[in-house]
Design a protein around this motif. Structure first.
Motif, short mmCIF file in Angstrom:
data_model
loop_
_atom_site.label_atom_id
_atom_site.label_comp_id
_atom_site.label_asym_id
_atom_site.label_seq_id
_atom_site.Cartn_x
_atom_site.Cartn_y
_atom_site.Cartn_z
N UNK A 1 0.94 -1.45 -0.23
CA UNK A 1 -0.24 0.23 0.24
C UNK A 1 0.97 1.63 -0.21
N UNK A 2 1.83 1.57 0.77
CA UNK A 2 2.46 2.68 1.03
C UNK A 2 4.18 2.68 -0.42
N UNK A 3 4.50 1.67 -0.56
CA UNK A 3 5.55 1.77 -1.46
C UNK A 3 5.62 1.33 -2.93
N UNK A 4 4.05 1.77 -3.41
CA UNK A 4 4.98 0.96 -5.29
C UNK A 4 5.23 2.13 -5.72
N UNK A 5 6.01 3.13 -5.39
CA UNK A 5 6.73 4.16 -6.30
C UNK A 5 7.37 3.59 -5.83
N UNK A 6 8.30 3.35 -4.42
CA UNK A 6 9.35 2.40 -4.52
C UNK A 6 9.99 1.73 -5.50
N UNK B 1 -0.15 6.53 -12.15
CA UNK B 1 -2.51 6.83 -12.33
C UNK B 1 -2.38 7.47 -11.23
N UNK B 2 -3.27 7.92 -10.81
CA UNK B 2 -4.05 8.17 -9.23
C UNK B 2 -5.28 8.04 -9.43
N UNK B 3 -5.88 7.22 -9.43
CA UNK B 3 -7.34 6.56 -9.11
C UNK B 3 -8.73 7.10 -7.83
N UNK C 1 3.20 3.03 -12.65
CA UNK C 1 2.87 3.42 -11.05
C UNK C 1 1.55 3.49 -10.95
N UNK C 2 0.56 2.59 -10.30
CA UNK C 2 -1.10 3.27 -10.11
C UNK C 2 -1.51 2.48 -8.89
N UNK C 3 -2.30 3.68 -8.43
CA UNK C 3 -2.89 3.25 -6.61
C UNK C 3 -3.88 4.18 -6.67
N UNK C 4 -4.26 3.89 -5.28
CA UNK C 4 -5.88 4.43 -4.99
C UNK C 4 -5.40 5.95 -4.17
#
Length: 545
Positions: A273-278, A327-329, A299-302
């Protein structure tokens, strides 16, 4: 590929088919241990074999005589359950010759429309120049094994009335299956007839090569899934198969990797949840070190992952300058874990951990504006958009892919159960969010000029020089559309209104002021003079004079 590798690939395919078949029959628990699970792997595209035909009580019916071929229904379907096809008349007749039942043959023939877009315009050119291609026919086809019956396609079709929902019955379901089978037997849509300037036609160009096969366990009418489908189509158009996805945990990962169904046919990995960009930074570095600098990484996430717990990781990635697209959902809540309040939630919004009543007044803070924060990072392309505005959406995706560096695309994605709206309203509510200044469109391109004004663009917003958009009222009169007008259409704000839809709380008025101030800031950044603000300032001068 060596003979040994081919043998292993065939075994993997066969094993995947066995597992999916067992789960479709409800016999998944009787399967032996799965070697794919042991490797944390789901074979690509297995969601395409999932059958949802037992779910939807209704299905869309296509009325070809009313169709204009706009492709809005195809683009806004979250489940890859409705697809379009252009076919030359001779190719259609060739396939129809294989149909023995005359009544069914006639039924199939009626599934094709003679549109201006794909037929009339071509015949007009052909009349002047016989070497031009002849006009083609256009049809819309529904896959009943993927359709969940949300009705989004009917909503976006609007006044065209080319689609309507009908009850699914044991009698009509076989017809849907046969008709969809006929669609698959037809040749791919001819490139000569695909409108290169209309990005909605991308799905036609992809044909059967959809990057998102459907079969995902998303909610009916999910606003996220249709956006993901469009992003994948635009990326494939630009770079082919040379891209992959790092997905931060959230709704997108749950419905996108519900074992054993994987809707993706592109490389996809799930991080925390916390480190997709990493995680994405690691993948990007590995690709670059191995000569794959031209591969695109998404990199996508809510909003929970990107605005809240993973915000520091996102900021660090943006400062790195690495060529990663985000991509921010944005659903304005933690949709996956029950709809808890996030910093993306609106002032006054009711959500889990943000109840509204006498003691607690829902979300009392102002909404955190991720796009504006990202703009303050050096050399980052940033845009705020919606999937149901295809022109704007595809424009920002294409520019993000061209930009040599980090790019952030923040997209409003309706979450029906948490927003308190109907299953068919994802596109409609997103458009209304833009019109009401709840979620303004903007593009910030660092390479567009030397000043903030030259880099910031508000094109796509109605009445960009006013506080609020002006729309036609029920009697044809022009009237303001404010944040309050939008809020009363959503269940998450219902406690701010009486039974007649009149606002009753100071909190909803505060929310309106928040959206007005946010819009005025965007206007200032873009160098757009606000007529209402100027008039307000003049009135104050007159009073103090």
């Amino acid at each position: 590929m060596s003979a040994q590798e081919k043998s292993k690939h065939w075994y993997d395919y066969q094993r995947a088919e066995e597992v999916v078949d067992a789960y479709n029959k409800g016999a998944g628990s009787s399967q032996p241990a799965d070697e794919f699970v042991a490797q944390s792997v789901l074979p690509a595209g297995t969601g395409g074999a999932r059958d949802f035909s037992y779910i939807a009580p209704e299905l869309p019916e296509y009325l070809a005589e009313n169709c204009v071929g706009c492709m809005d229904c195809v683009n806004n379907c979250p489940d890859t359950a409705i697809l379009g096809k252009i076919v030359k008349p001779e190719d259609l007749e060739k396939e129809l010759a294989n149909v023995t039942d005359e009544s069914h043959k006639e039924y199939l023939r009626k599934q094709f429309a003679t549109t201006v877009k794909y037929h009339g315009q071509f015949e007009k050119k052909r009349a002047k120049d016989p070497s031009q291609p002849e006009g083609a026919l256009f049809g819309i086809f529904i896959d009943p094994t993927k359709c969940k019956g949300c009705g989004e396609c009917v909503e976006v079709c609007g006044n065209h009335d080319a689609l309507k929902m009908i009850k699914k019955t044991p009698e009509n379901l076989p017809t849907y299956l046969e008709t969809y089978g006929f669609y698959k037997s037809l040749p791919e849509s001819p490139f000569t007839h695909i409108n290169k300037s209309d990005m909605r036609d991308l799905m036609l160009k992809l044909g059967n090569l959809n990057m998102y096969k459907g079969g995902a366990g998303s909610c009916m009418g999910c606003g996220e899934a249709s956006v993901i489908r469009q992003m994948l189509a635009a990326t494939h158009e630009k770079v082919g198969d040379r891209f992959g996805i790092v997905a931060s945990t959230g709704c997108n990962t749950v419905y996108g990797s519900t074992y054993p169904y994987n809707p993706y046919t592109v490389p996809w990995t799930n991080s925390l949840f916390e480190n997709g960009p990493t995680d994405a930074m690691g993948v990007r570095a590995y690709w670059d070190q191995n000569g794959h600098e031209d591969w695109v990484l998404w990199n996508m996430g809510g909003d929970g992952a990107m605005l809240d717990i993973g915000f520091q990781a996102l900021s660090r990635m943006l400062m790195s300058g690495m060529n990663i697209k985000v991509l921010v959902l944005d659903t304005q809540v933690y949709s996956n874990t029950g709809g808890q309040q996030s910093t993306s939630s609106y002032t006054g919004q009711e959500s889990k951990m943000g109840a509204y009543g006498k003691s607690h007044h829902g979300k009392i803070e102002r909404r955190k504006e991720l796009g504006q924060i990202c703009v303050m990072h050096p050399n980052v392309f940033v845009a705020q958009t919606i999937g149901s505005n295809s022109t704007h959406f595809f424009k920002v995706i294409n520019r993000a892919l061209e930009f040599k560096g980090p790019a952030v695309i923040n997209v409003y994605t309706t979450c029906q159960p948490e927003h308190g709206v109907a299953d068919n309203m994802a596109a409609h509510q997103a458009k209304l969010a833009v019109q009401s200044r709840a979620f303004p469109l903007f593009i910030y391109d660092p390479e567009a000029g030397p000043t903030m004004k030259s880099r910031f663009n508000l094109t796509g917003n109605p009445n960009p020089d006013r506080d609020w958009a002006w729309v036609k009222g029920p009697n044809g009169e022009m009237q303001e559309l404010t944040f309050i007008d939008w809020a009363k259409t959503e269940g998450r704000f219902k406690k701010h209104f009486d039974k007649d839809g009149n606002p009753t709380t100071q909190d909803i008025q505060n929310a309106k002021v928040d959206r007005q101030l946010n819009w005025r800031l965007l206007q200032e950044l873009a160098g757009v003079e606000n007529k209402d603000l100027l008039a307000e300032m003049e009135a104050k001068k007159a009073v103090t004079a």
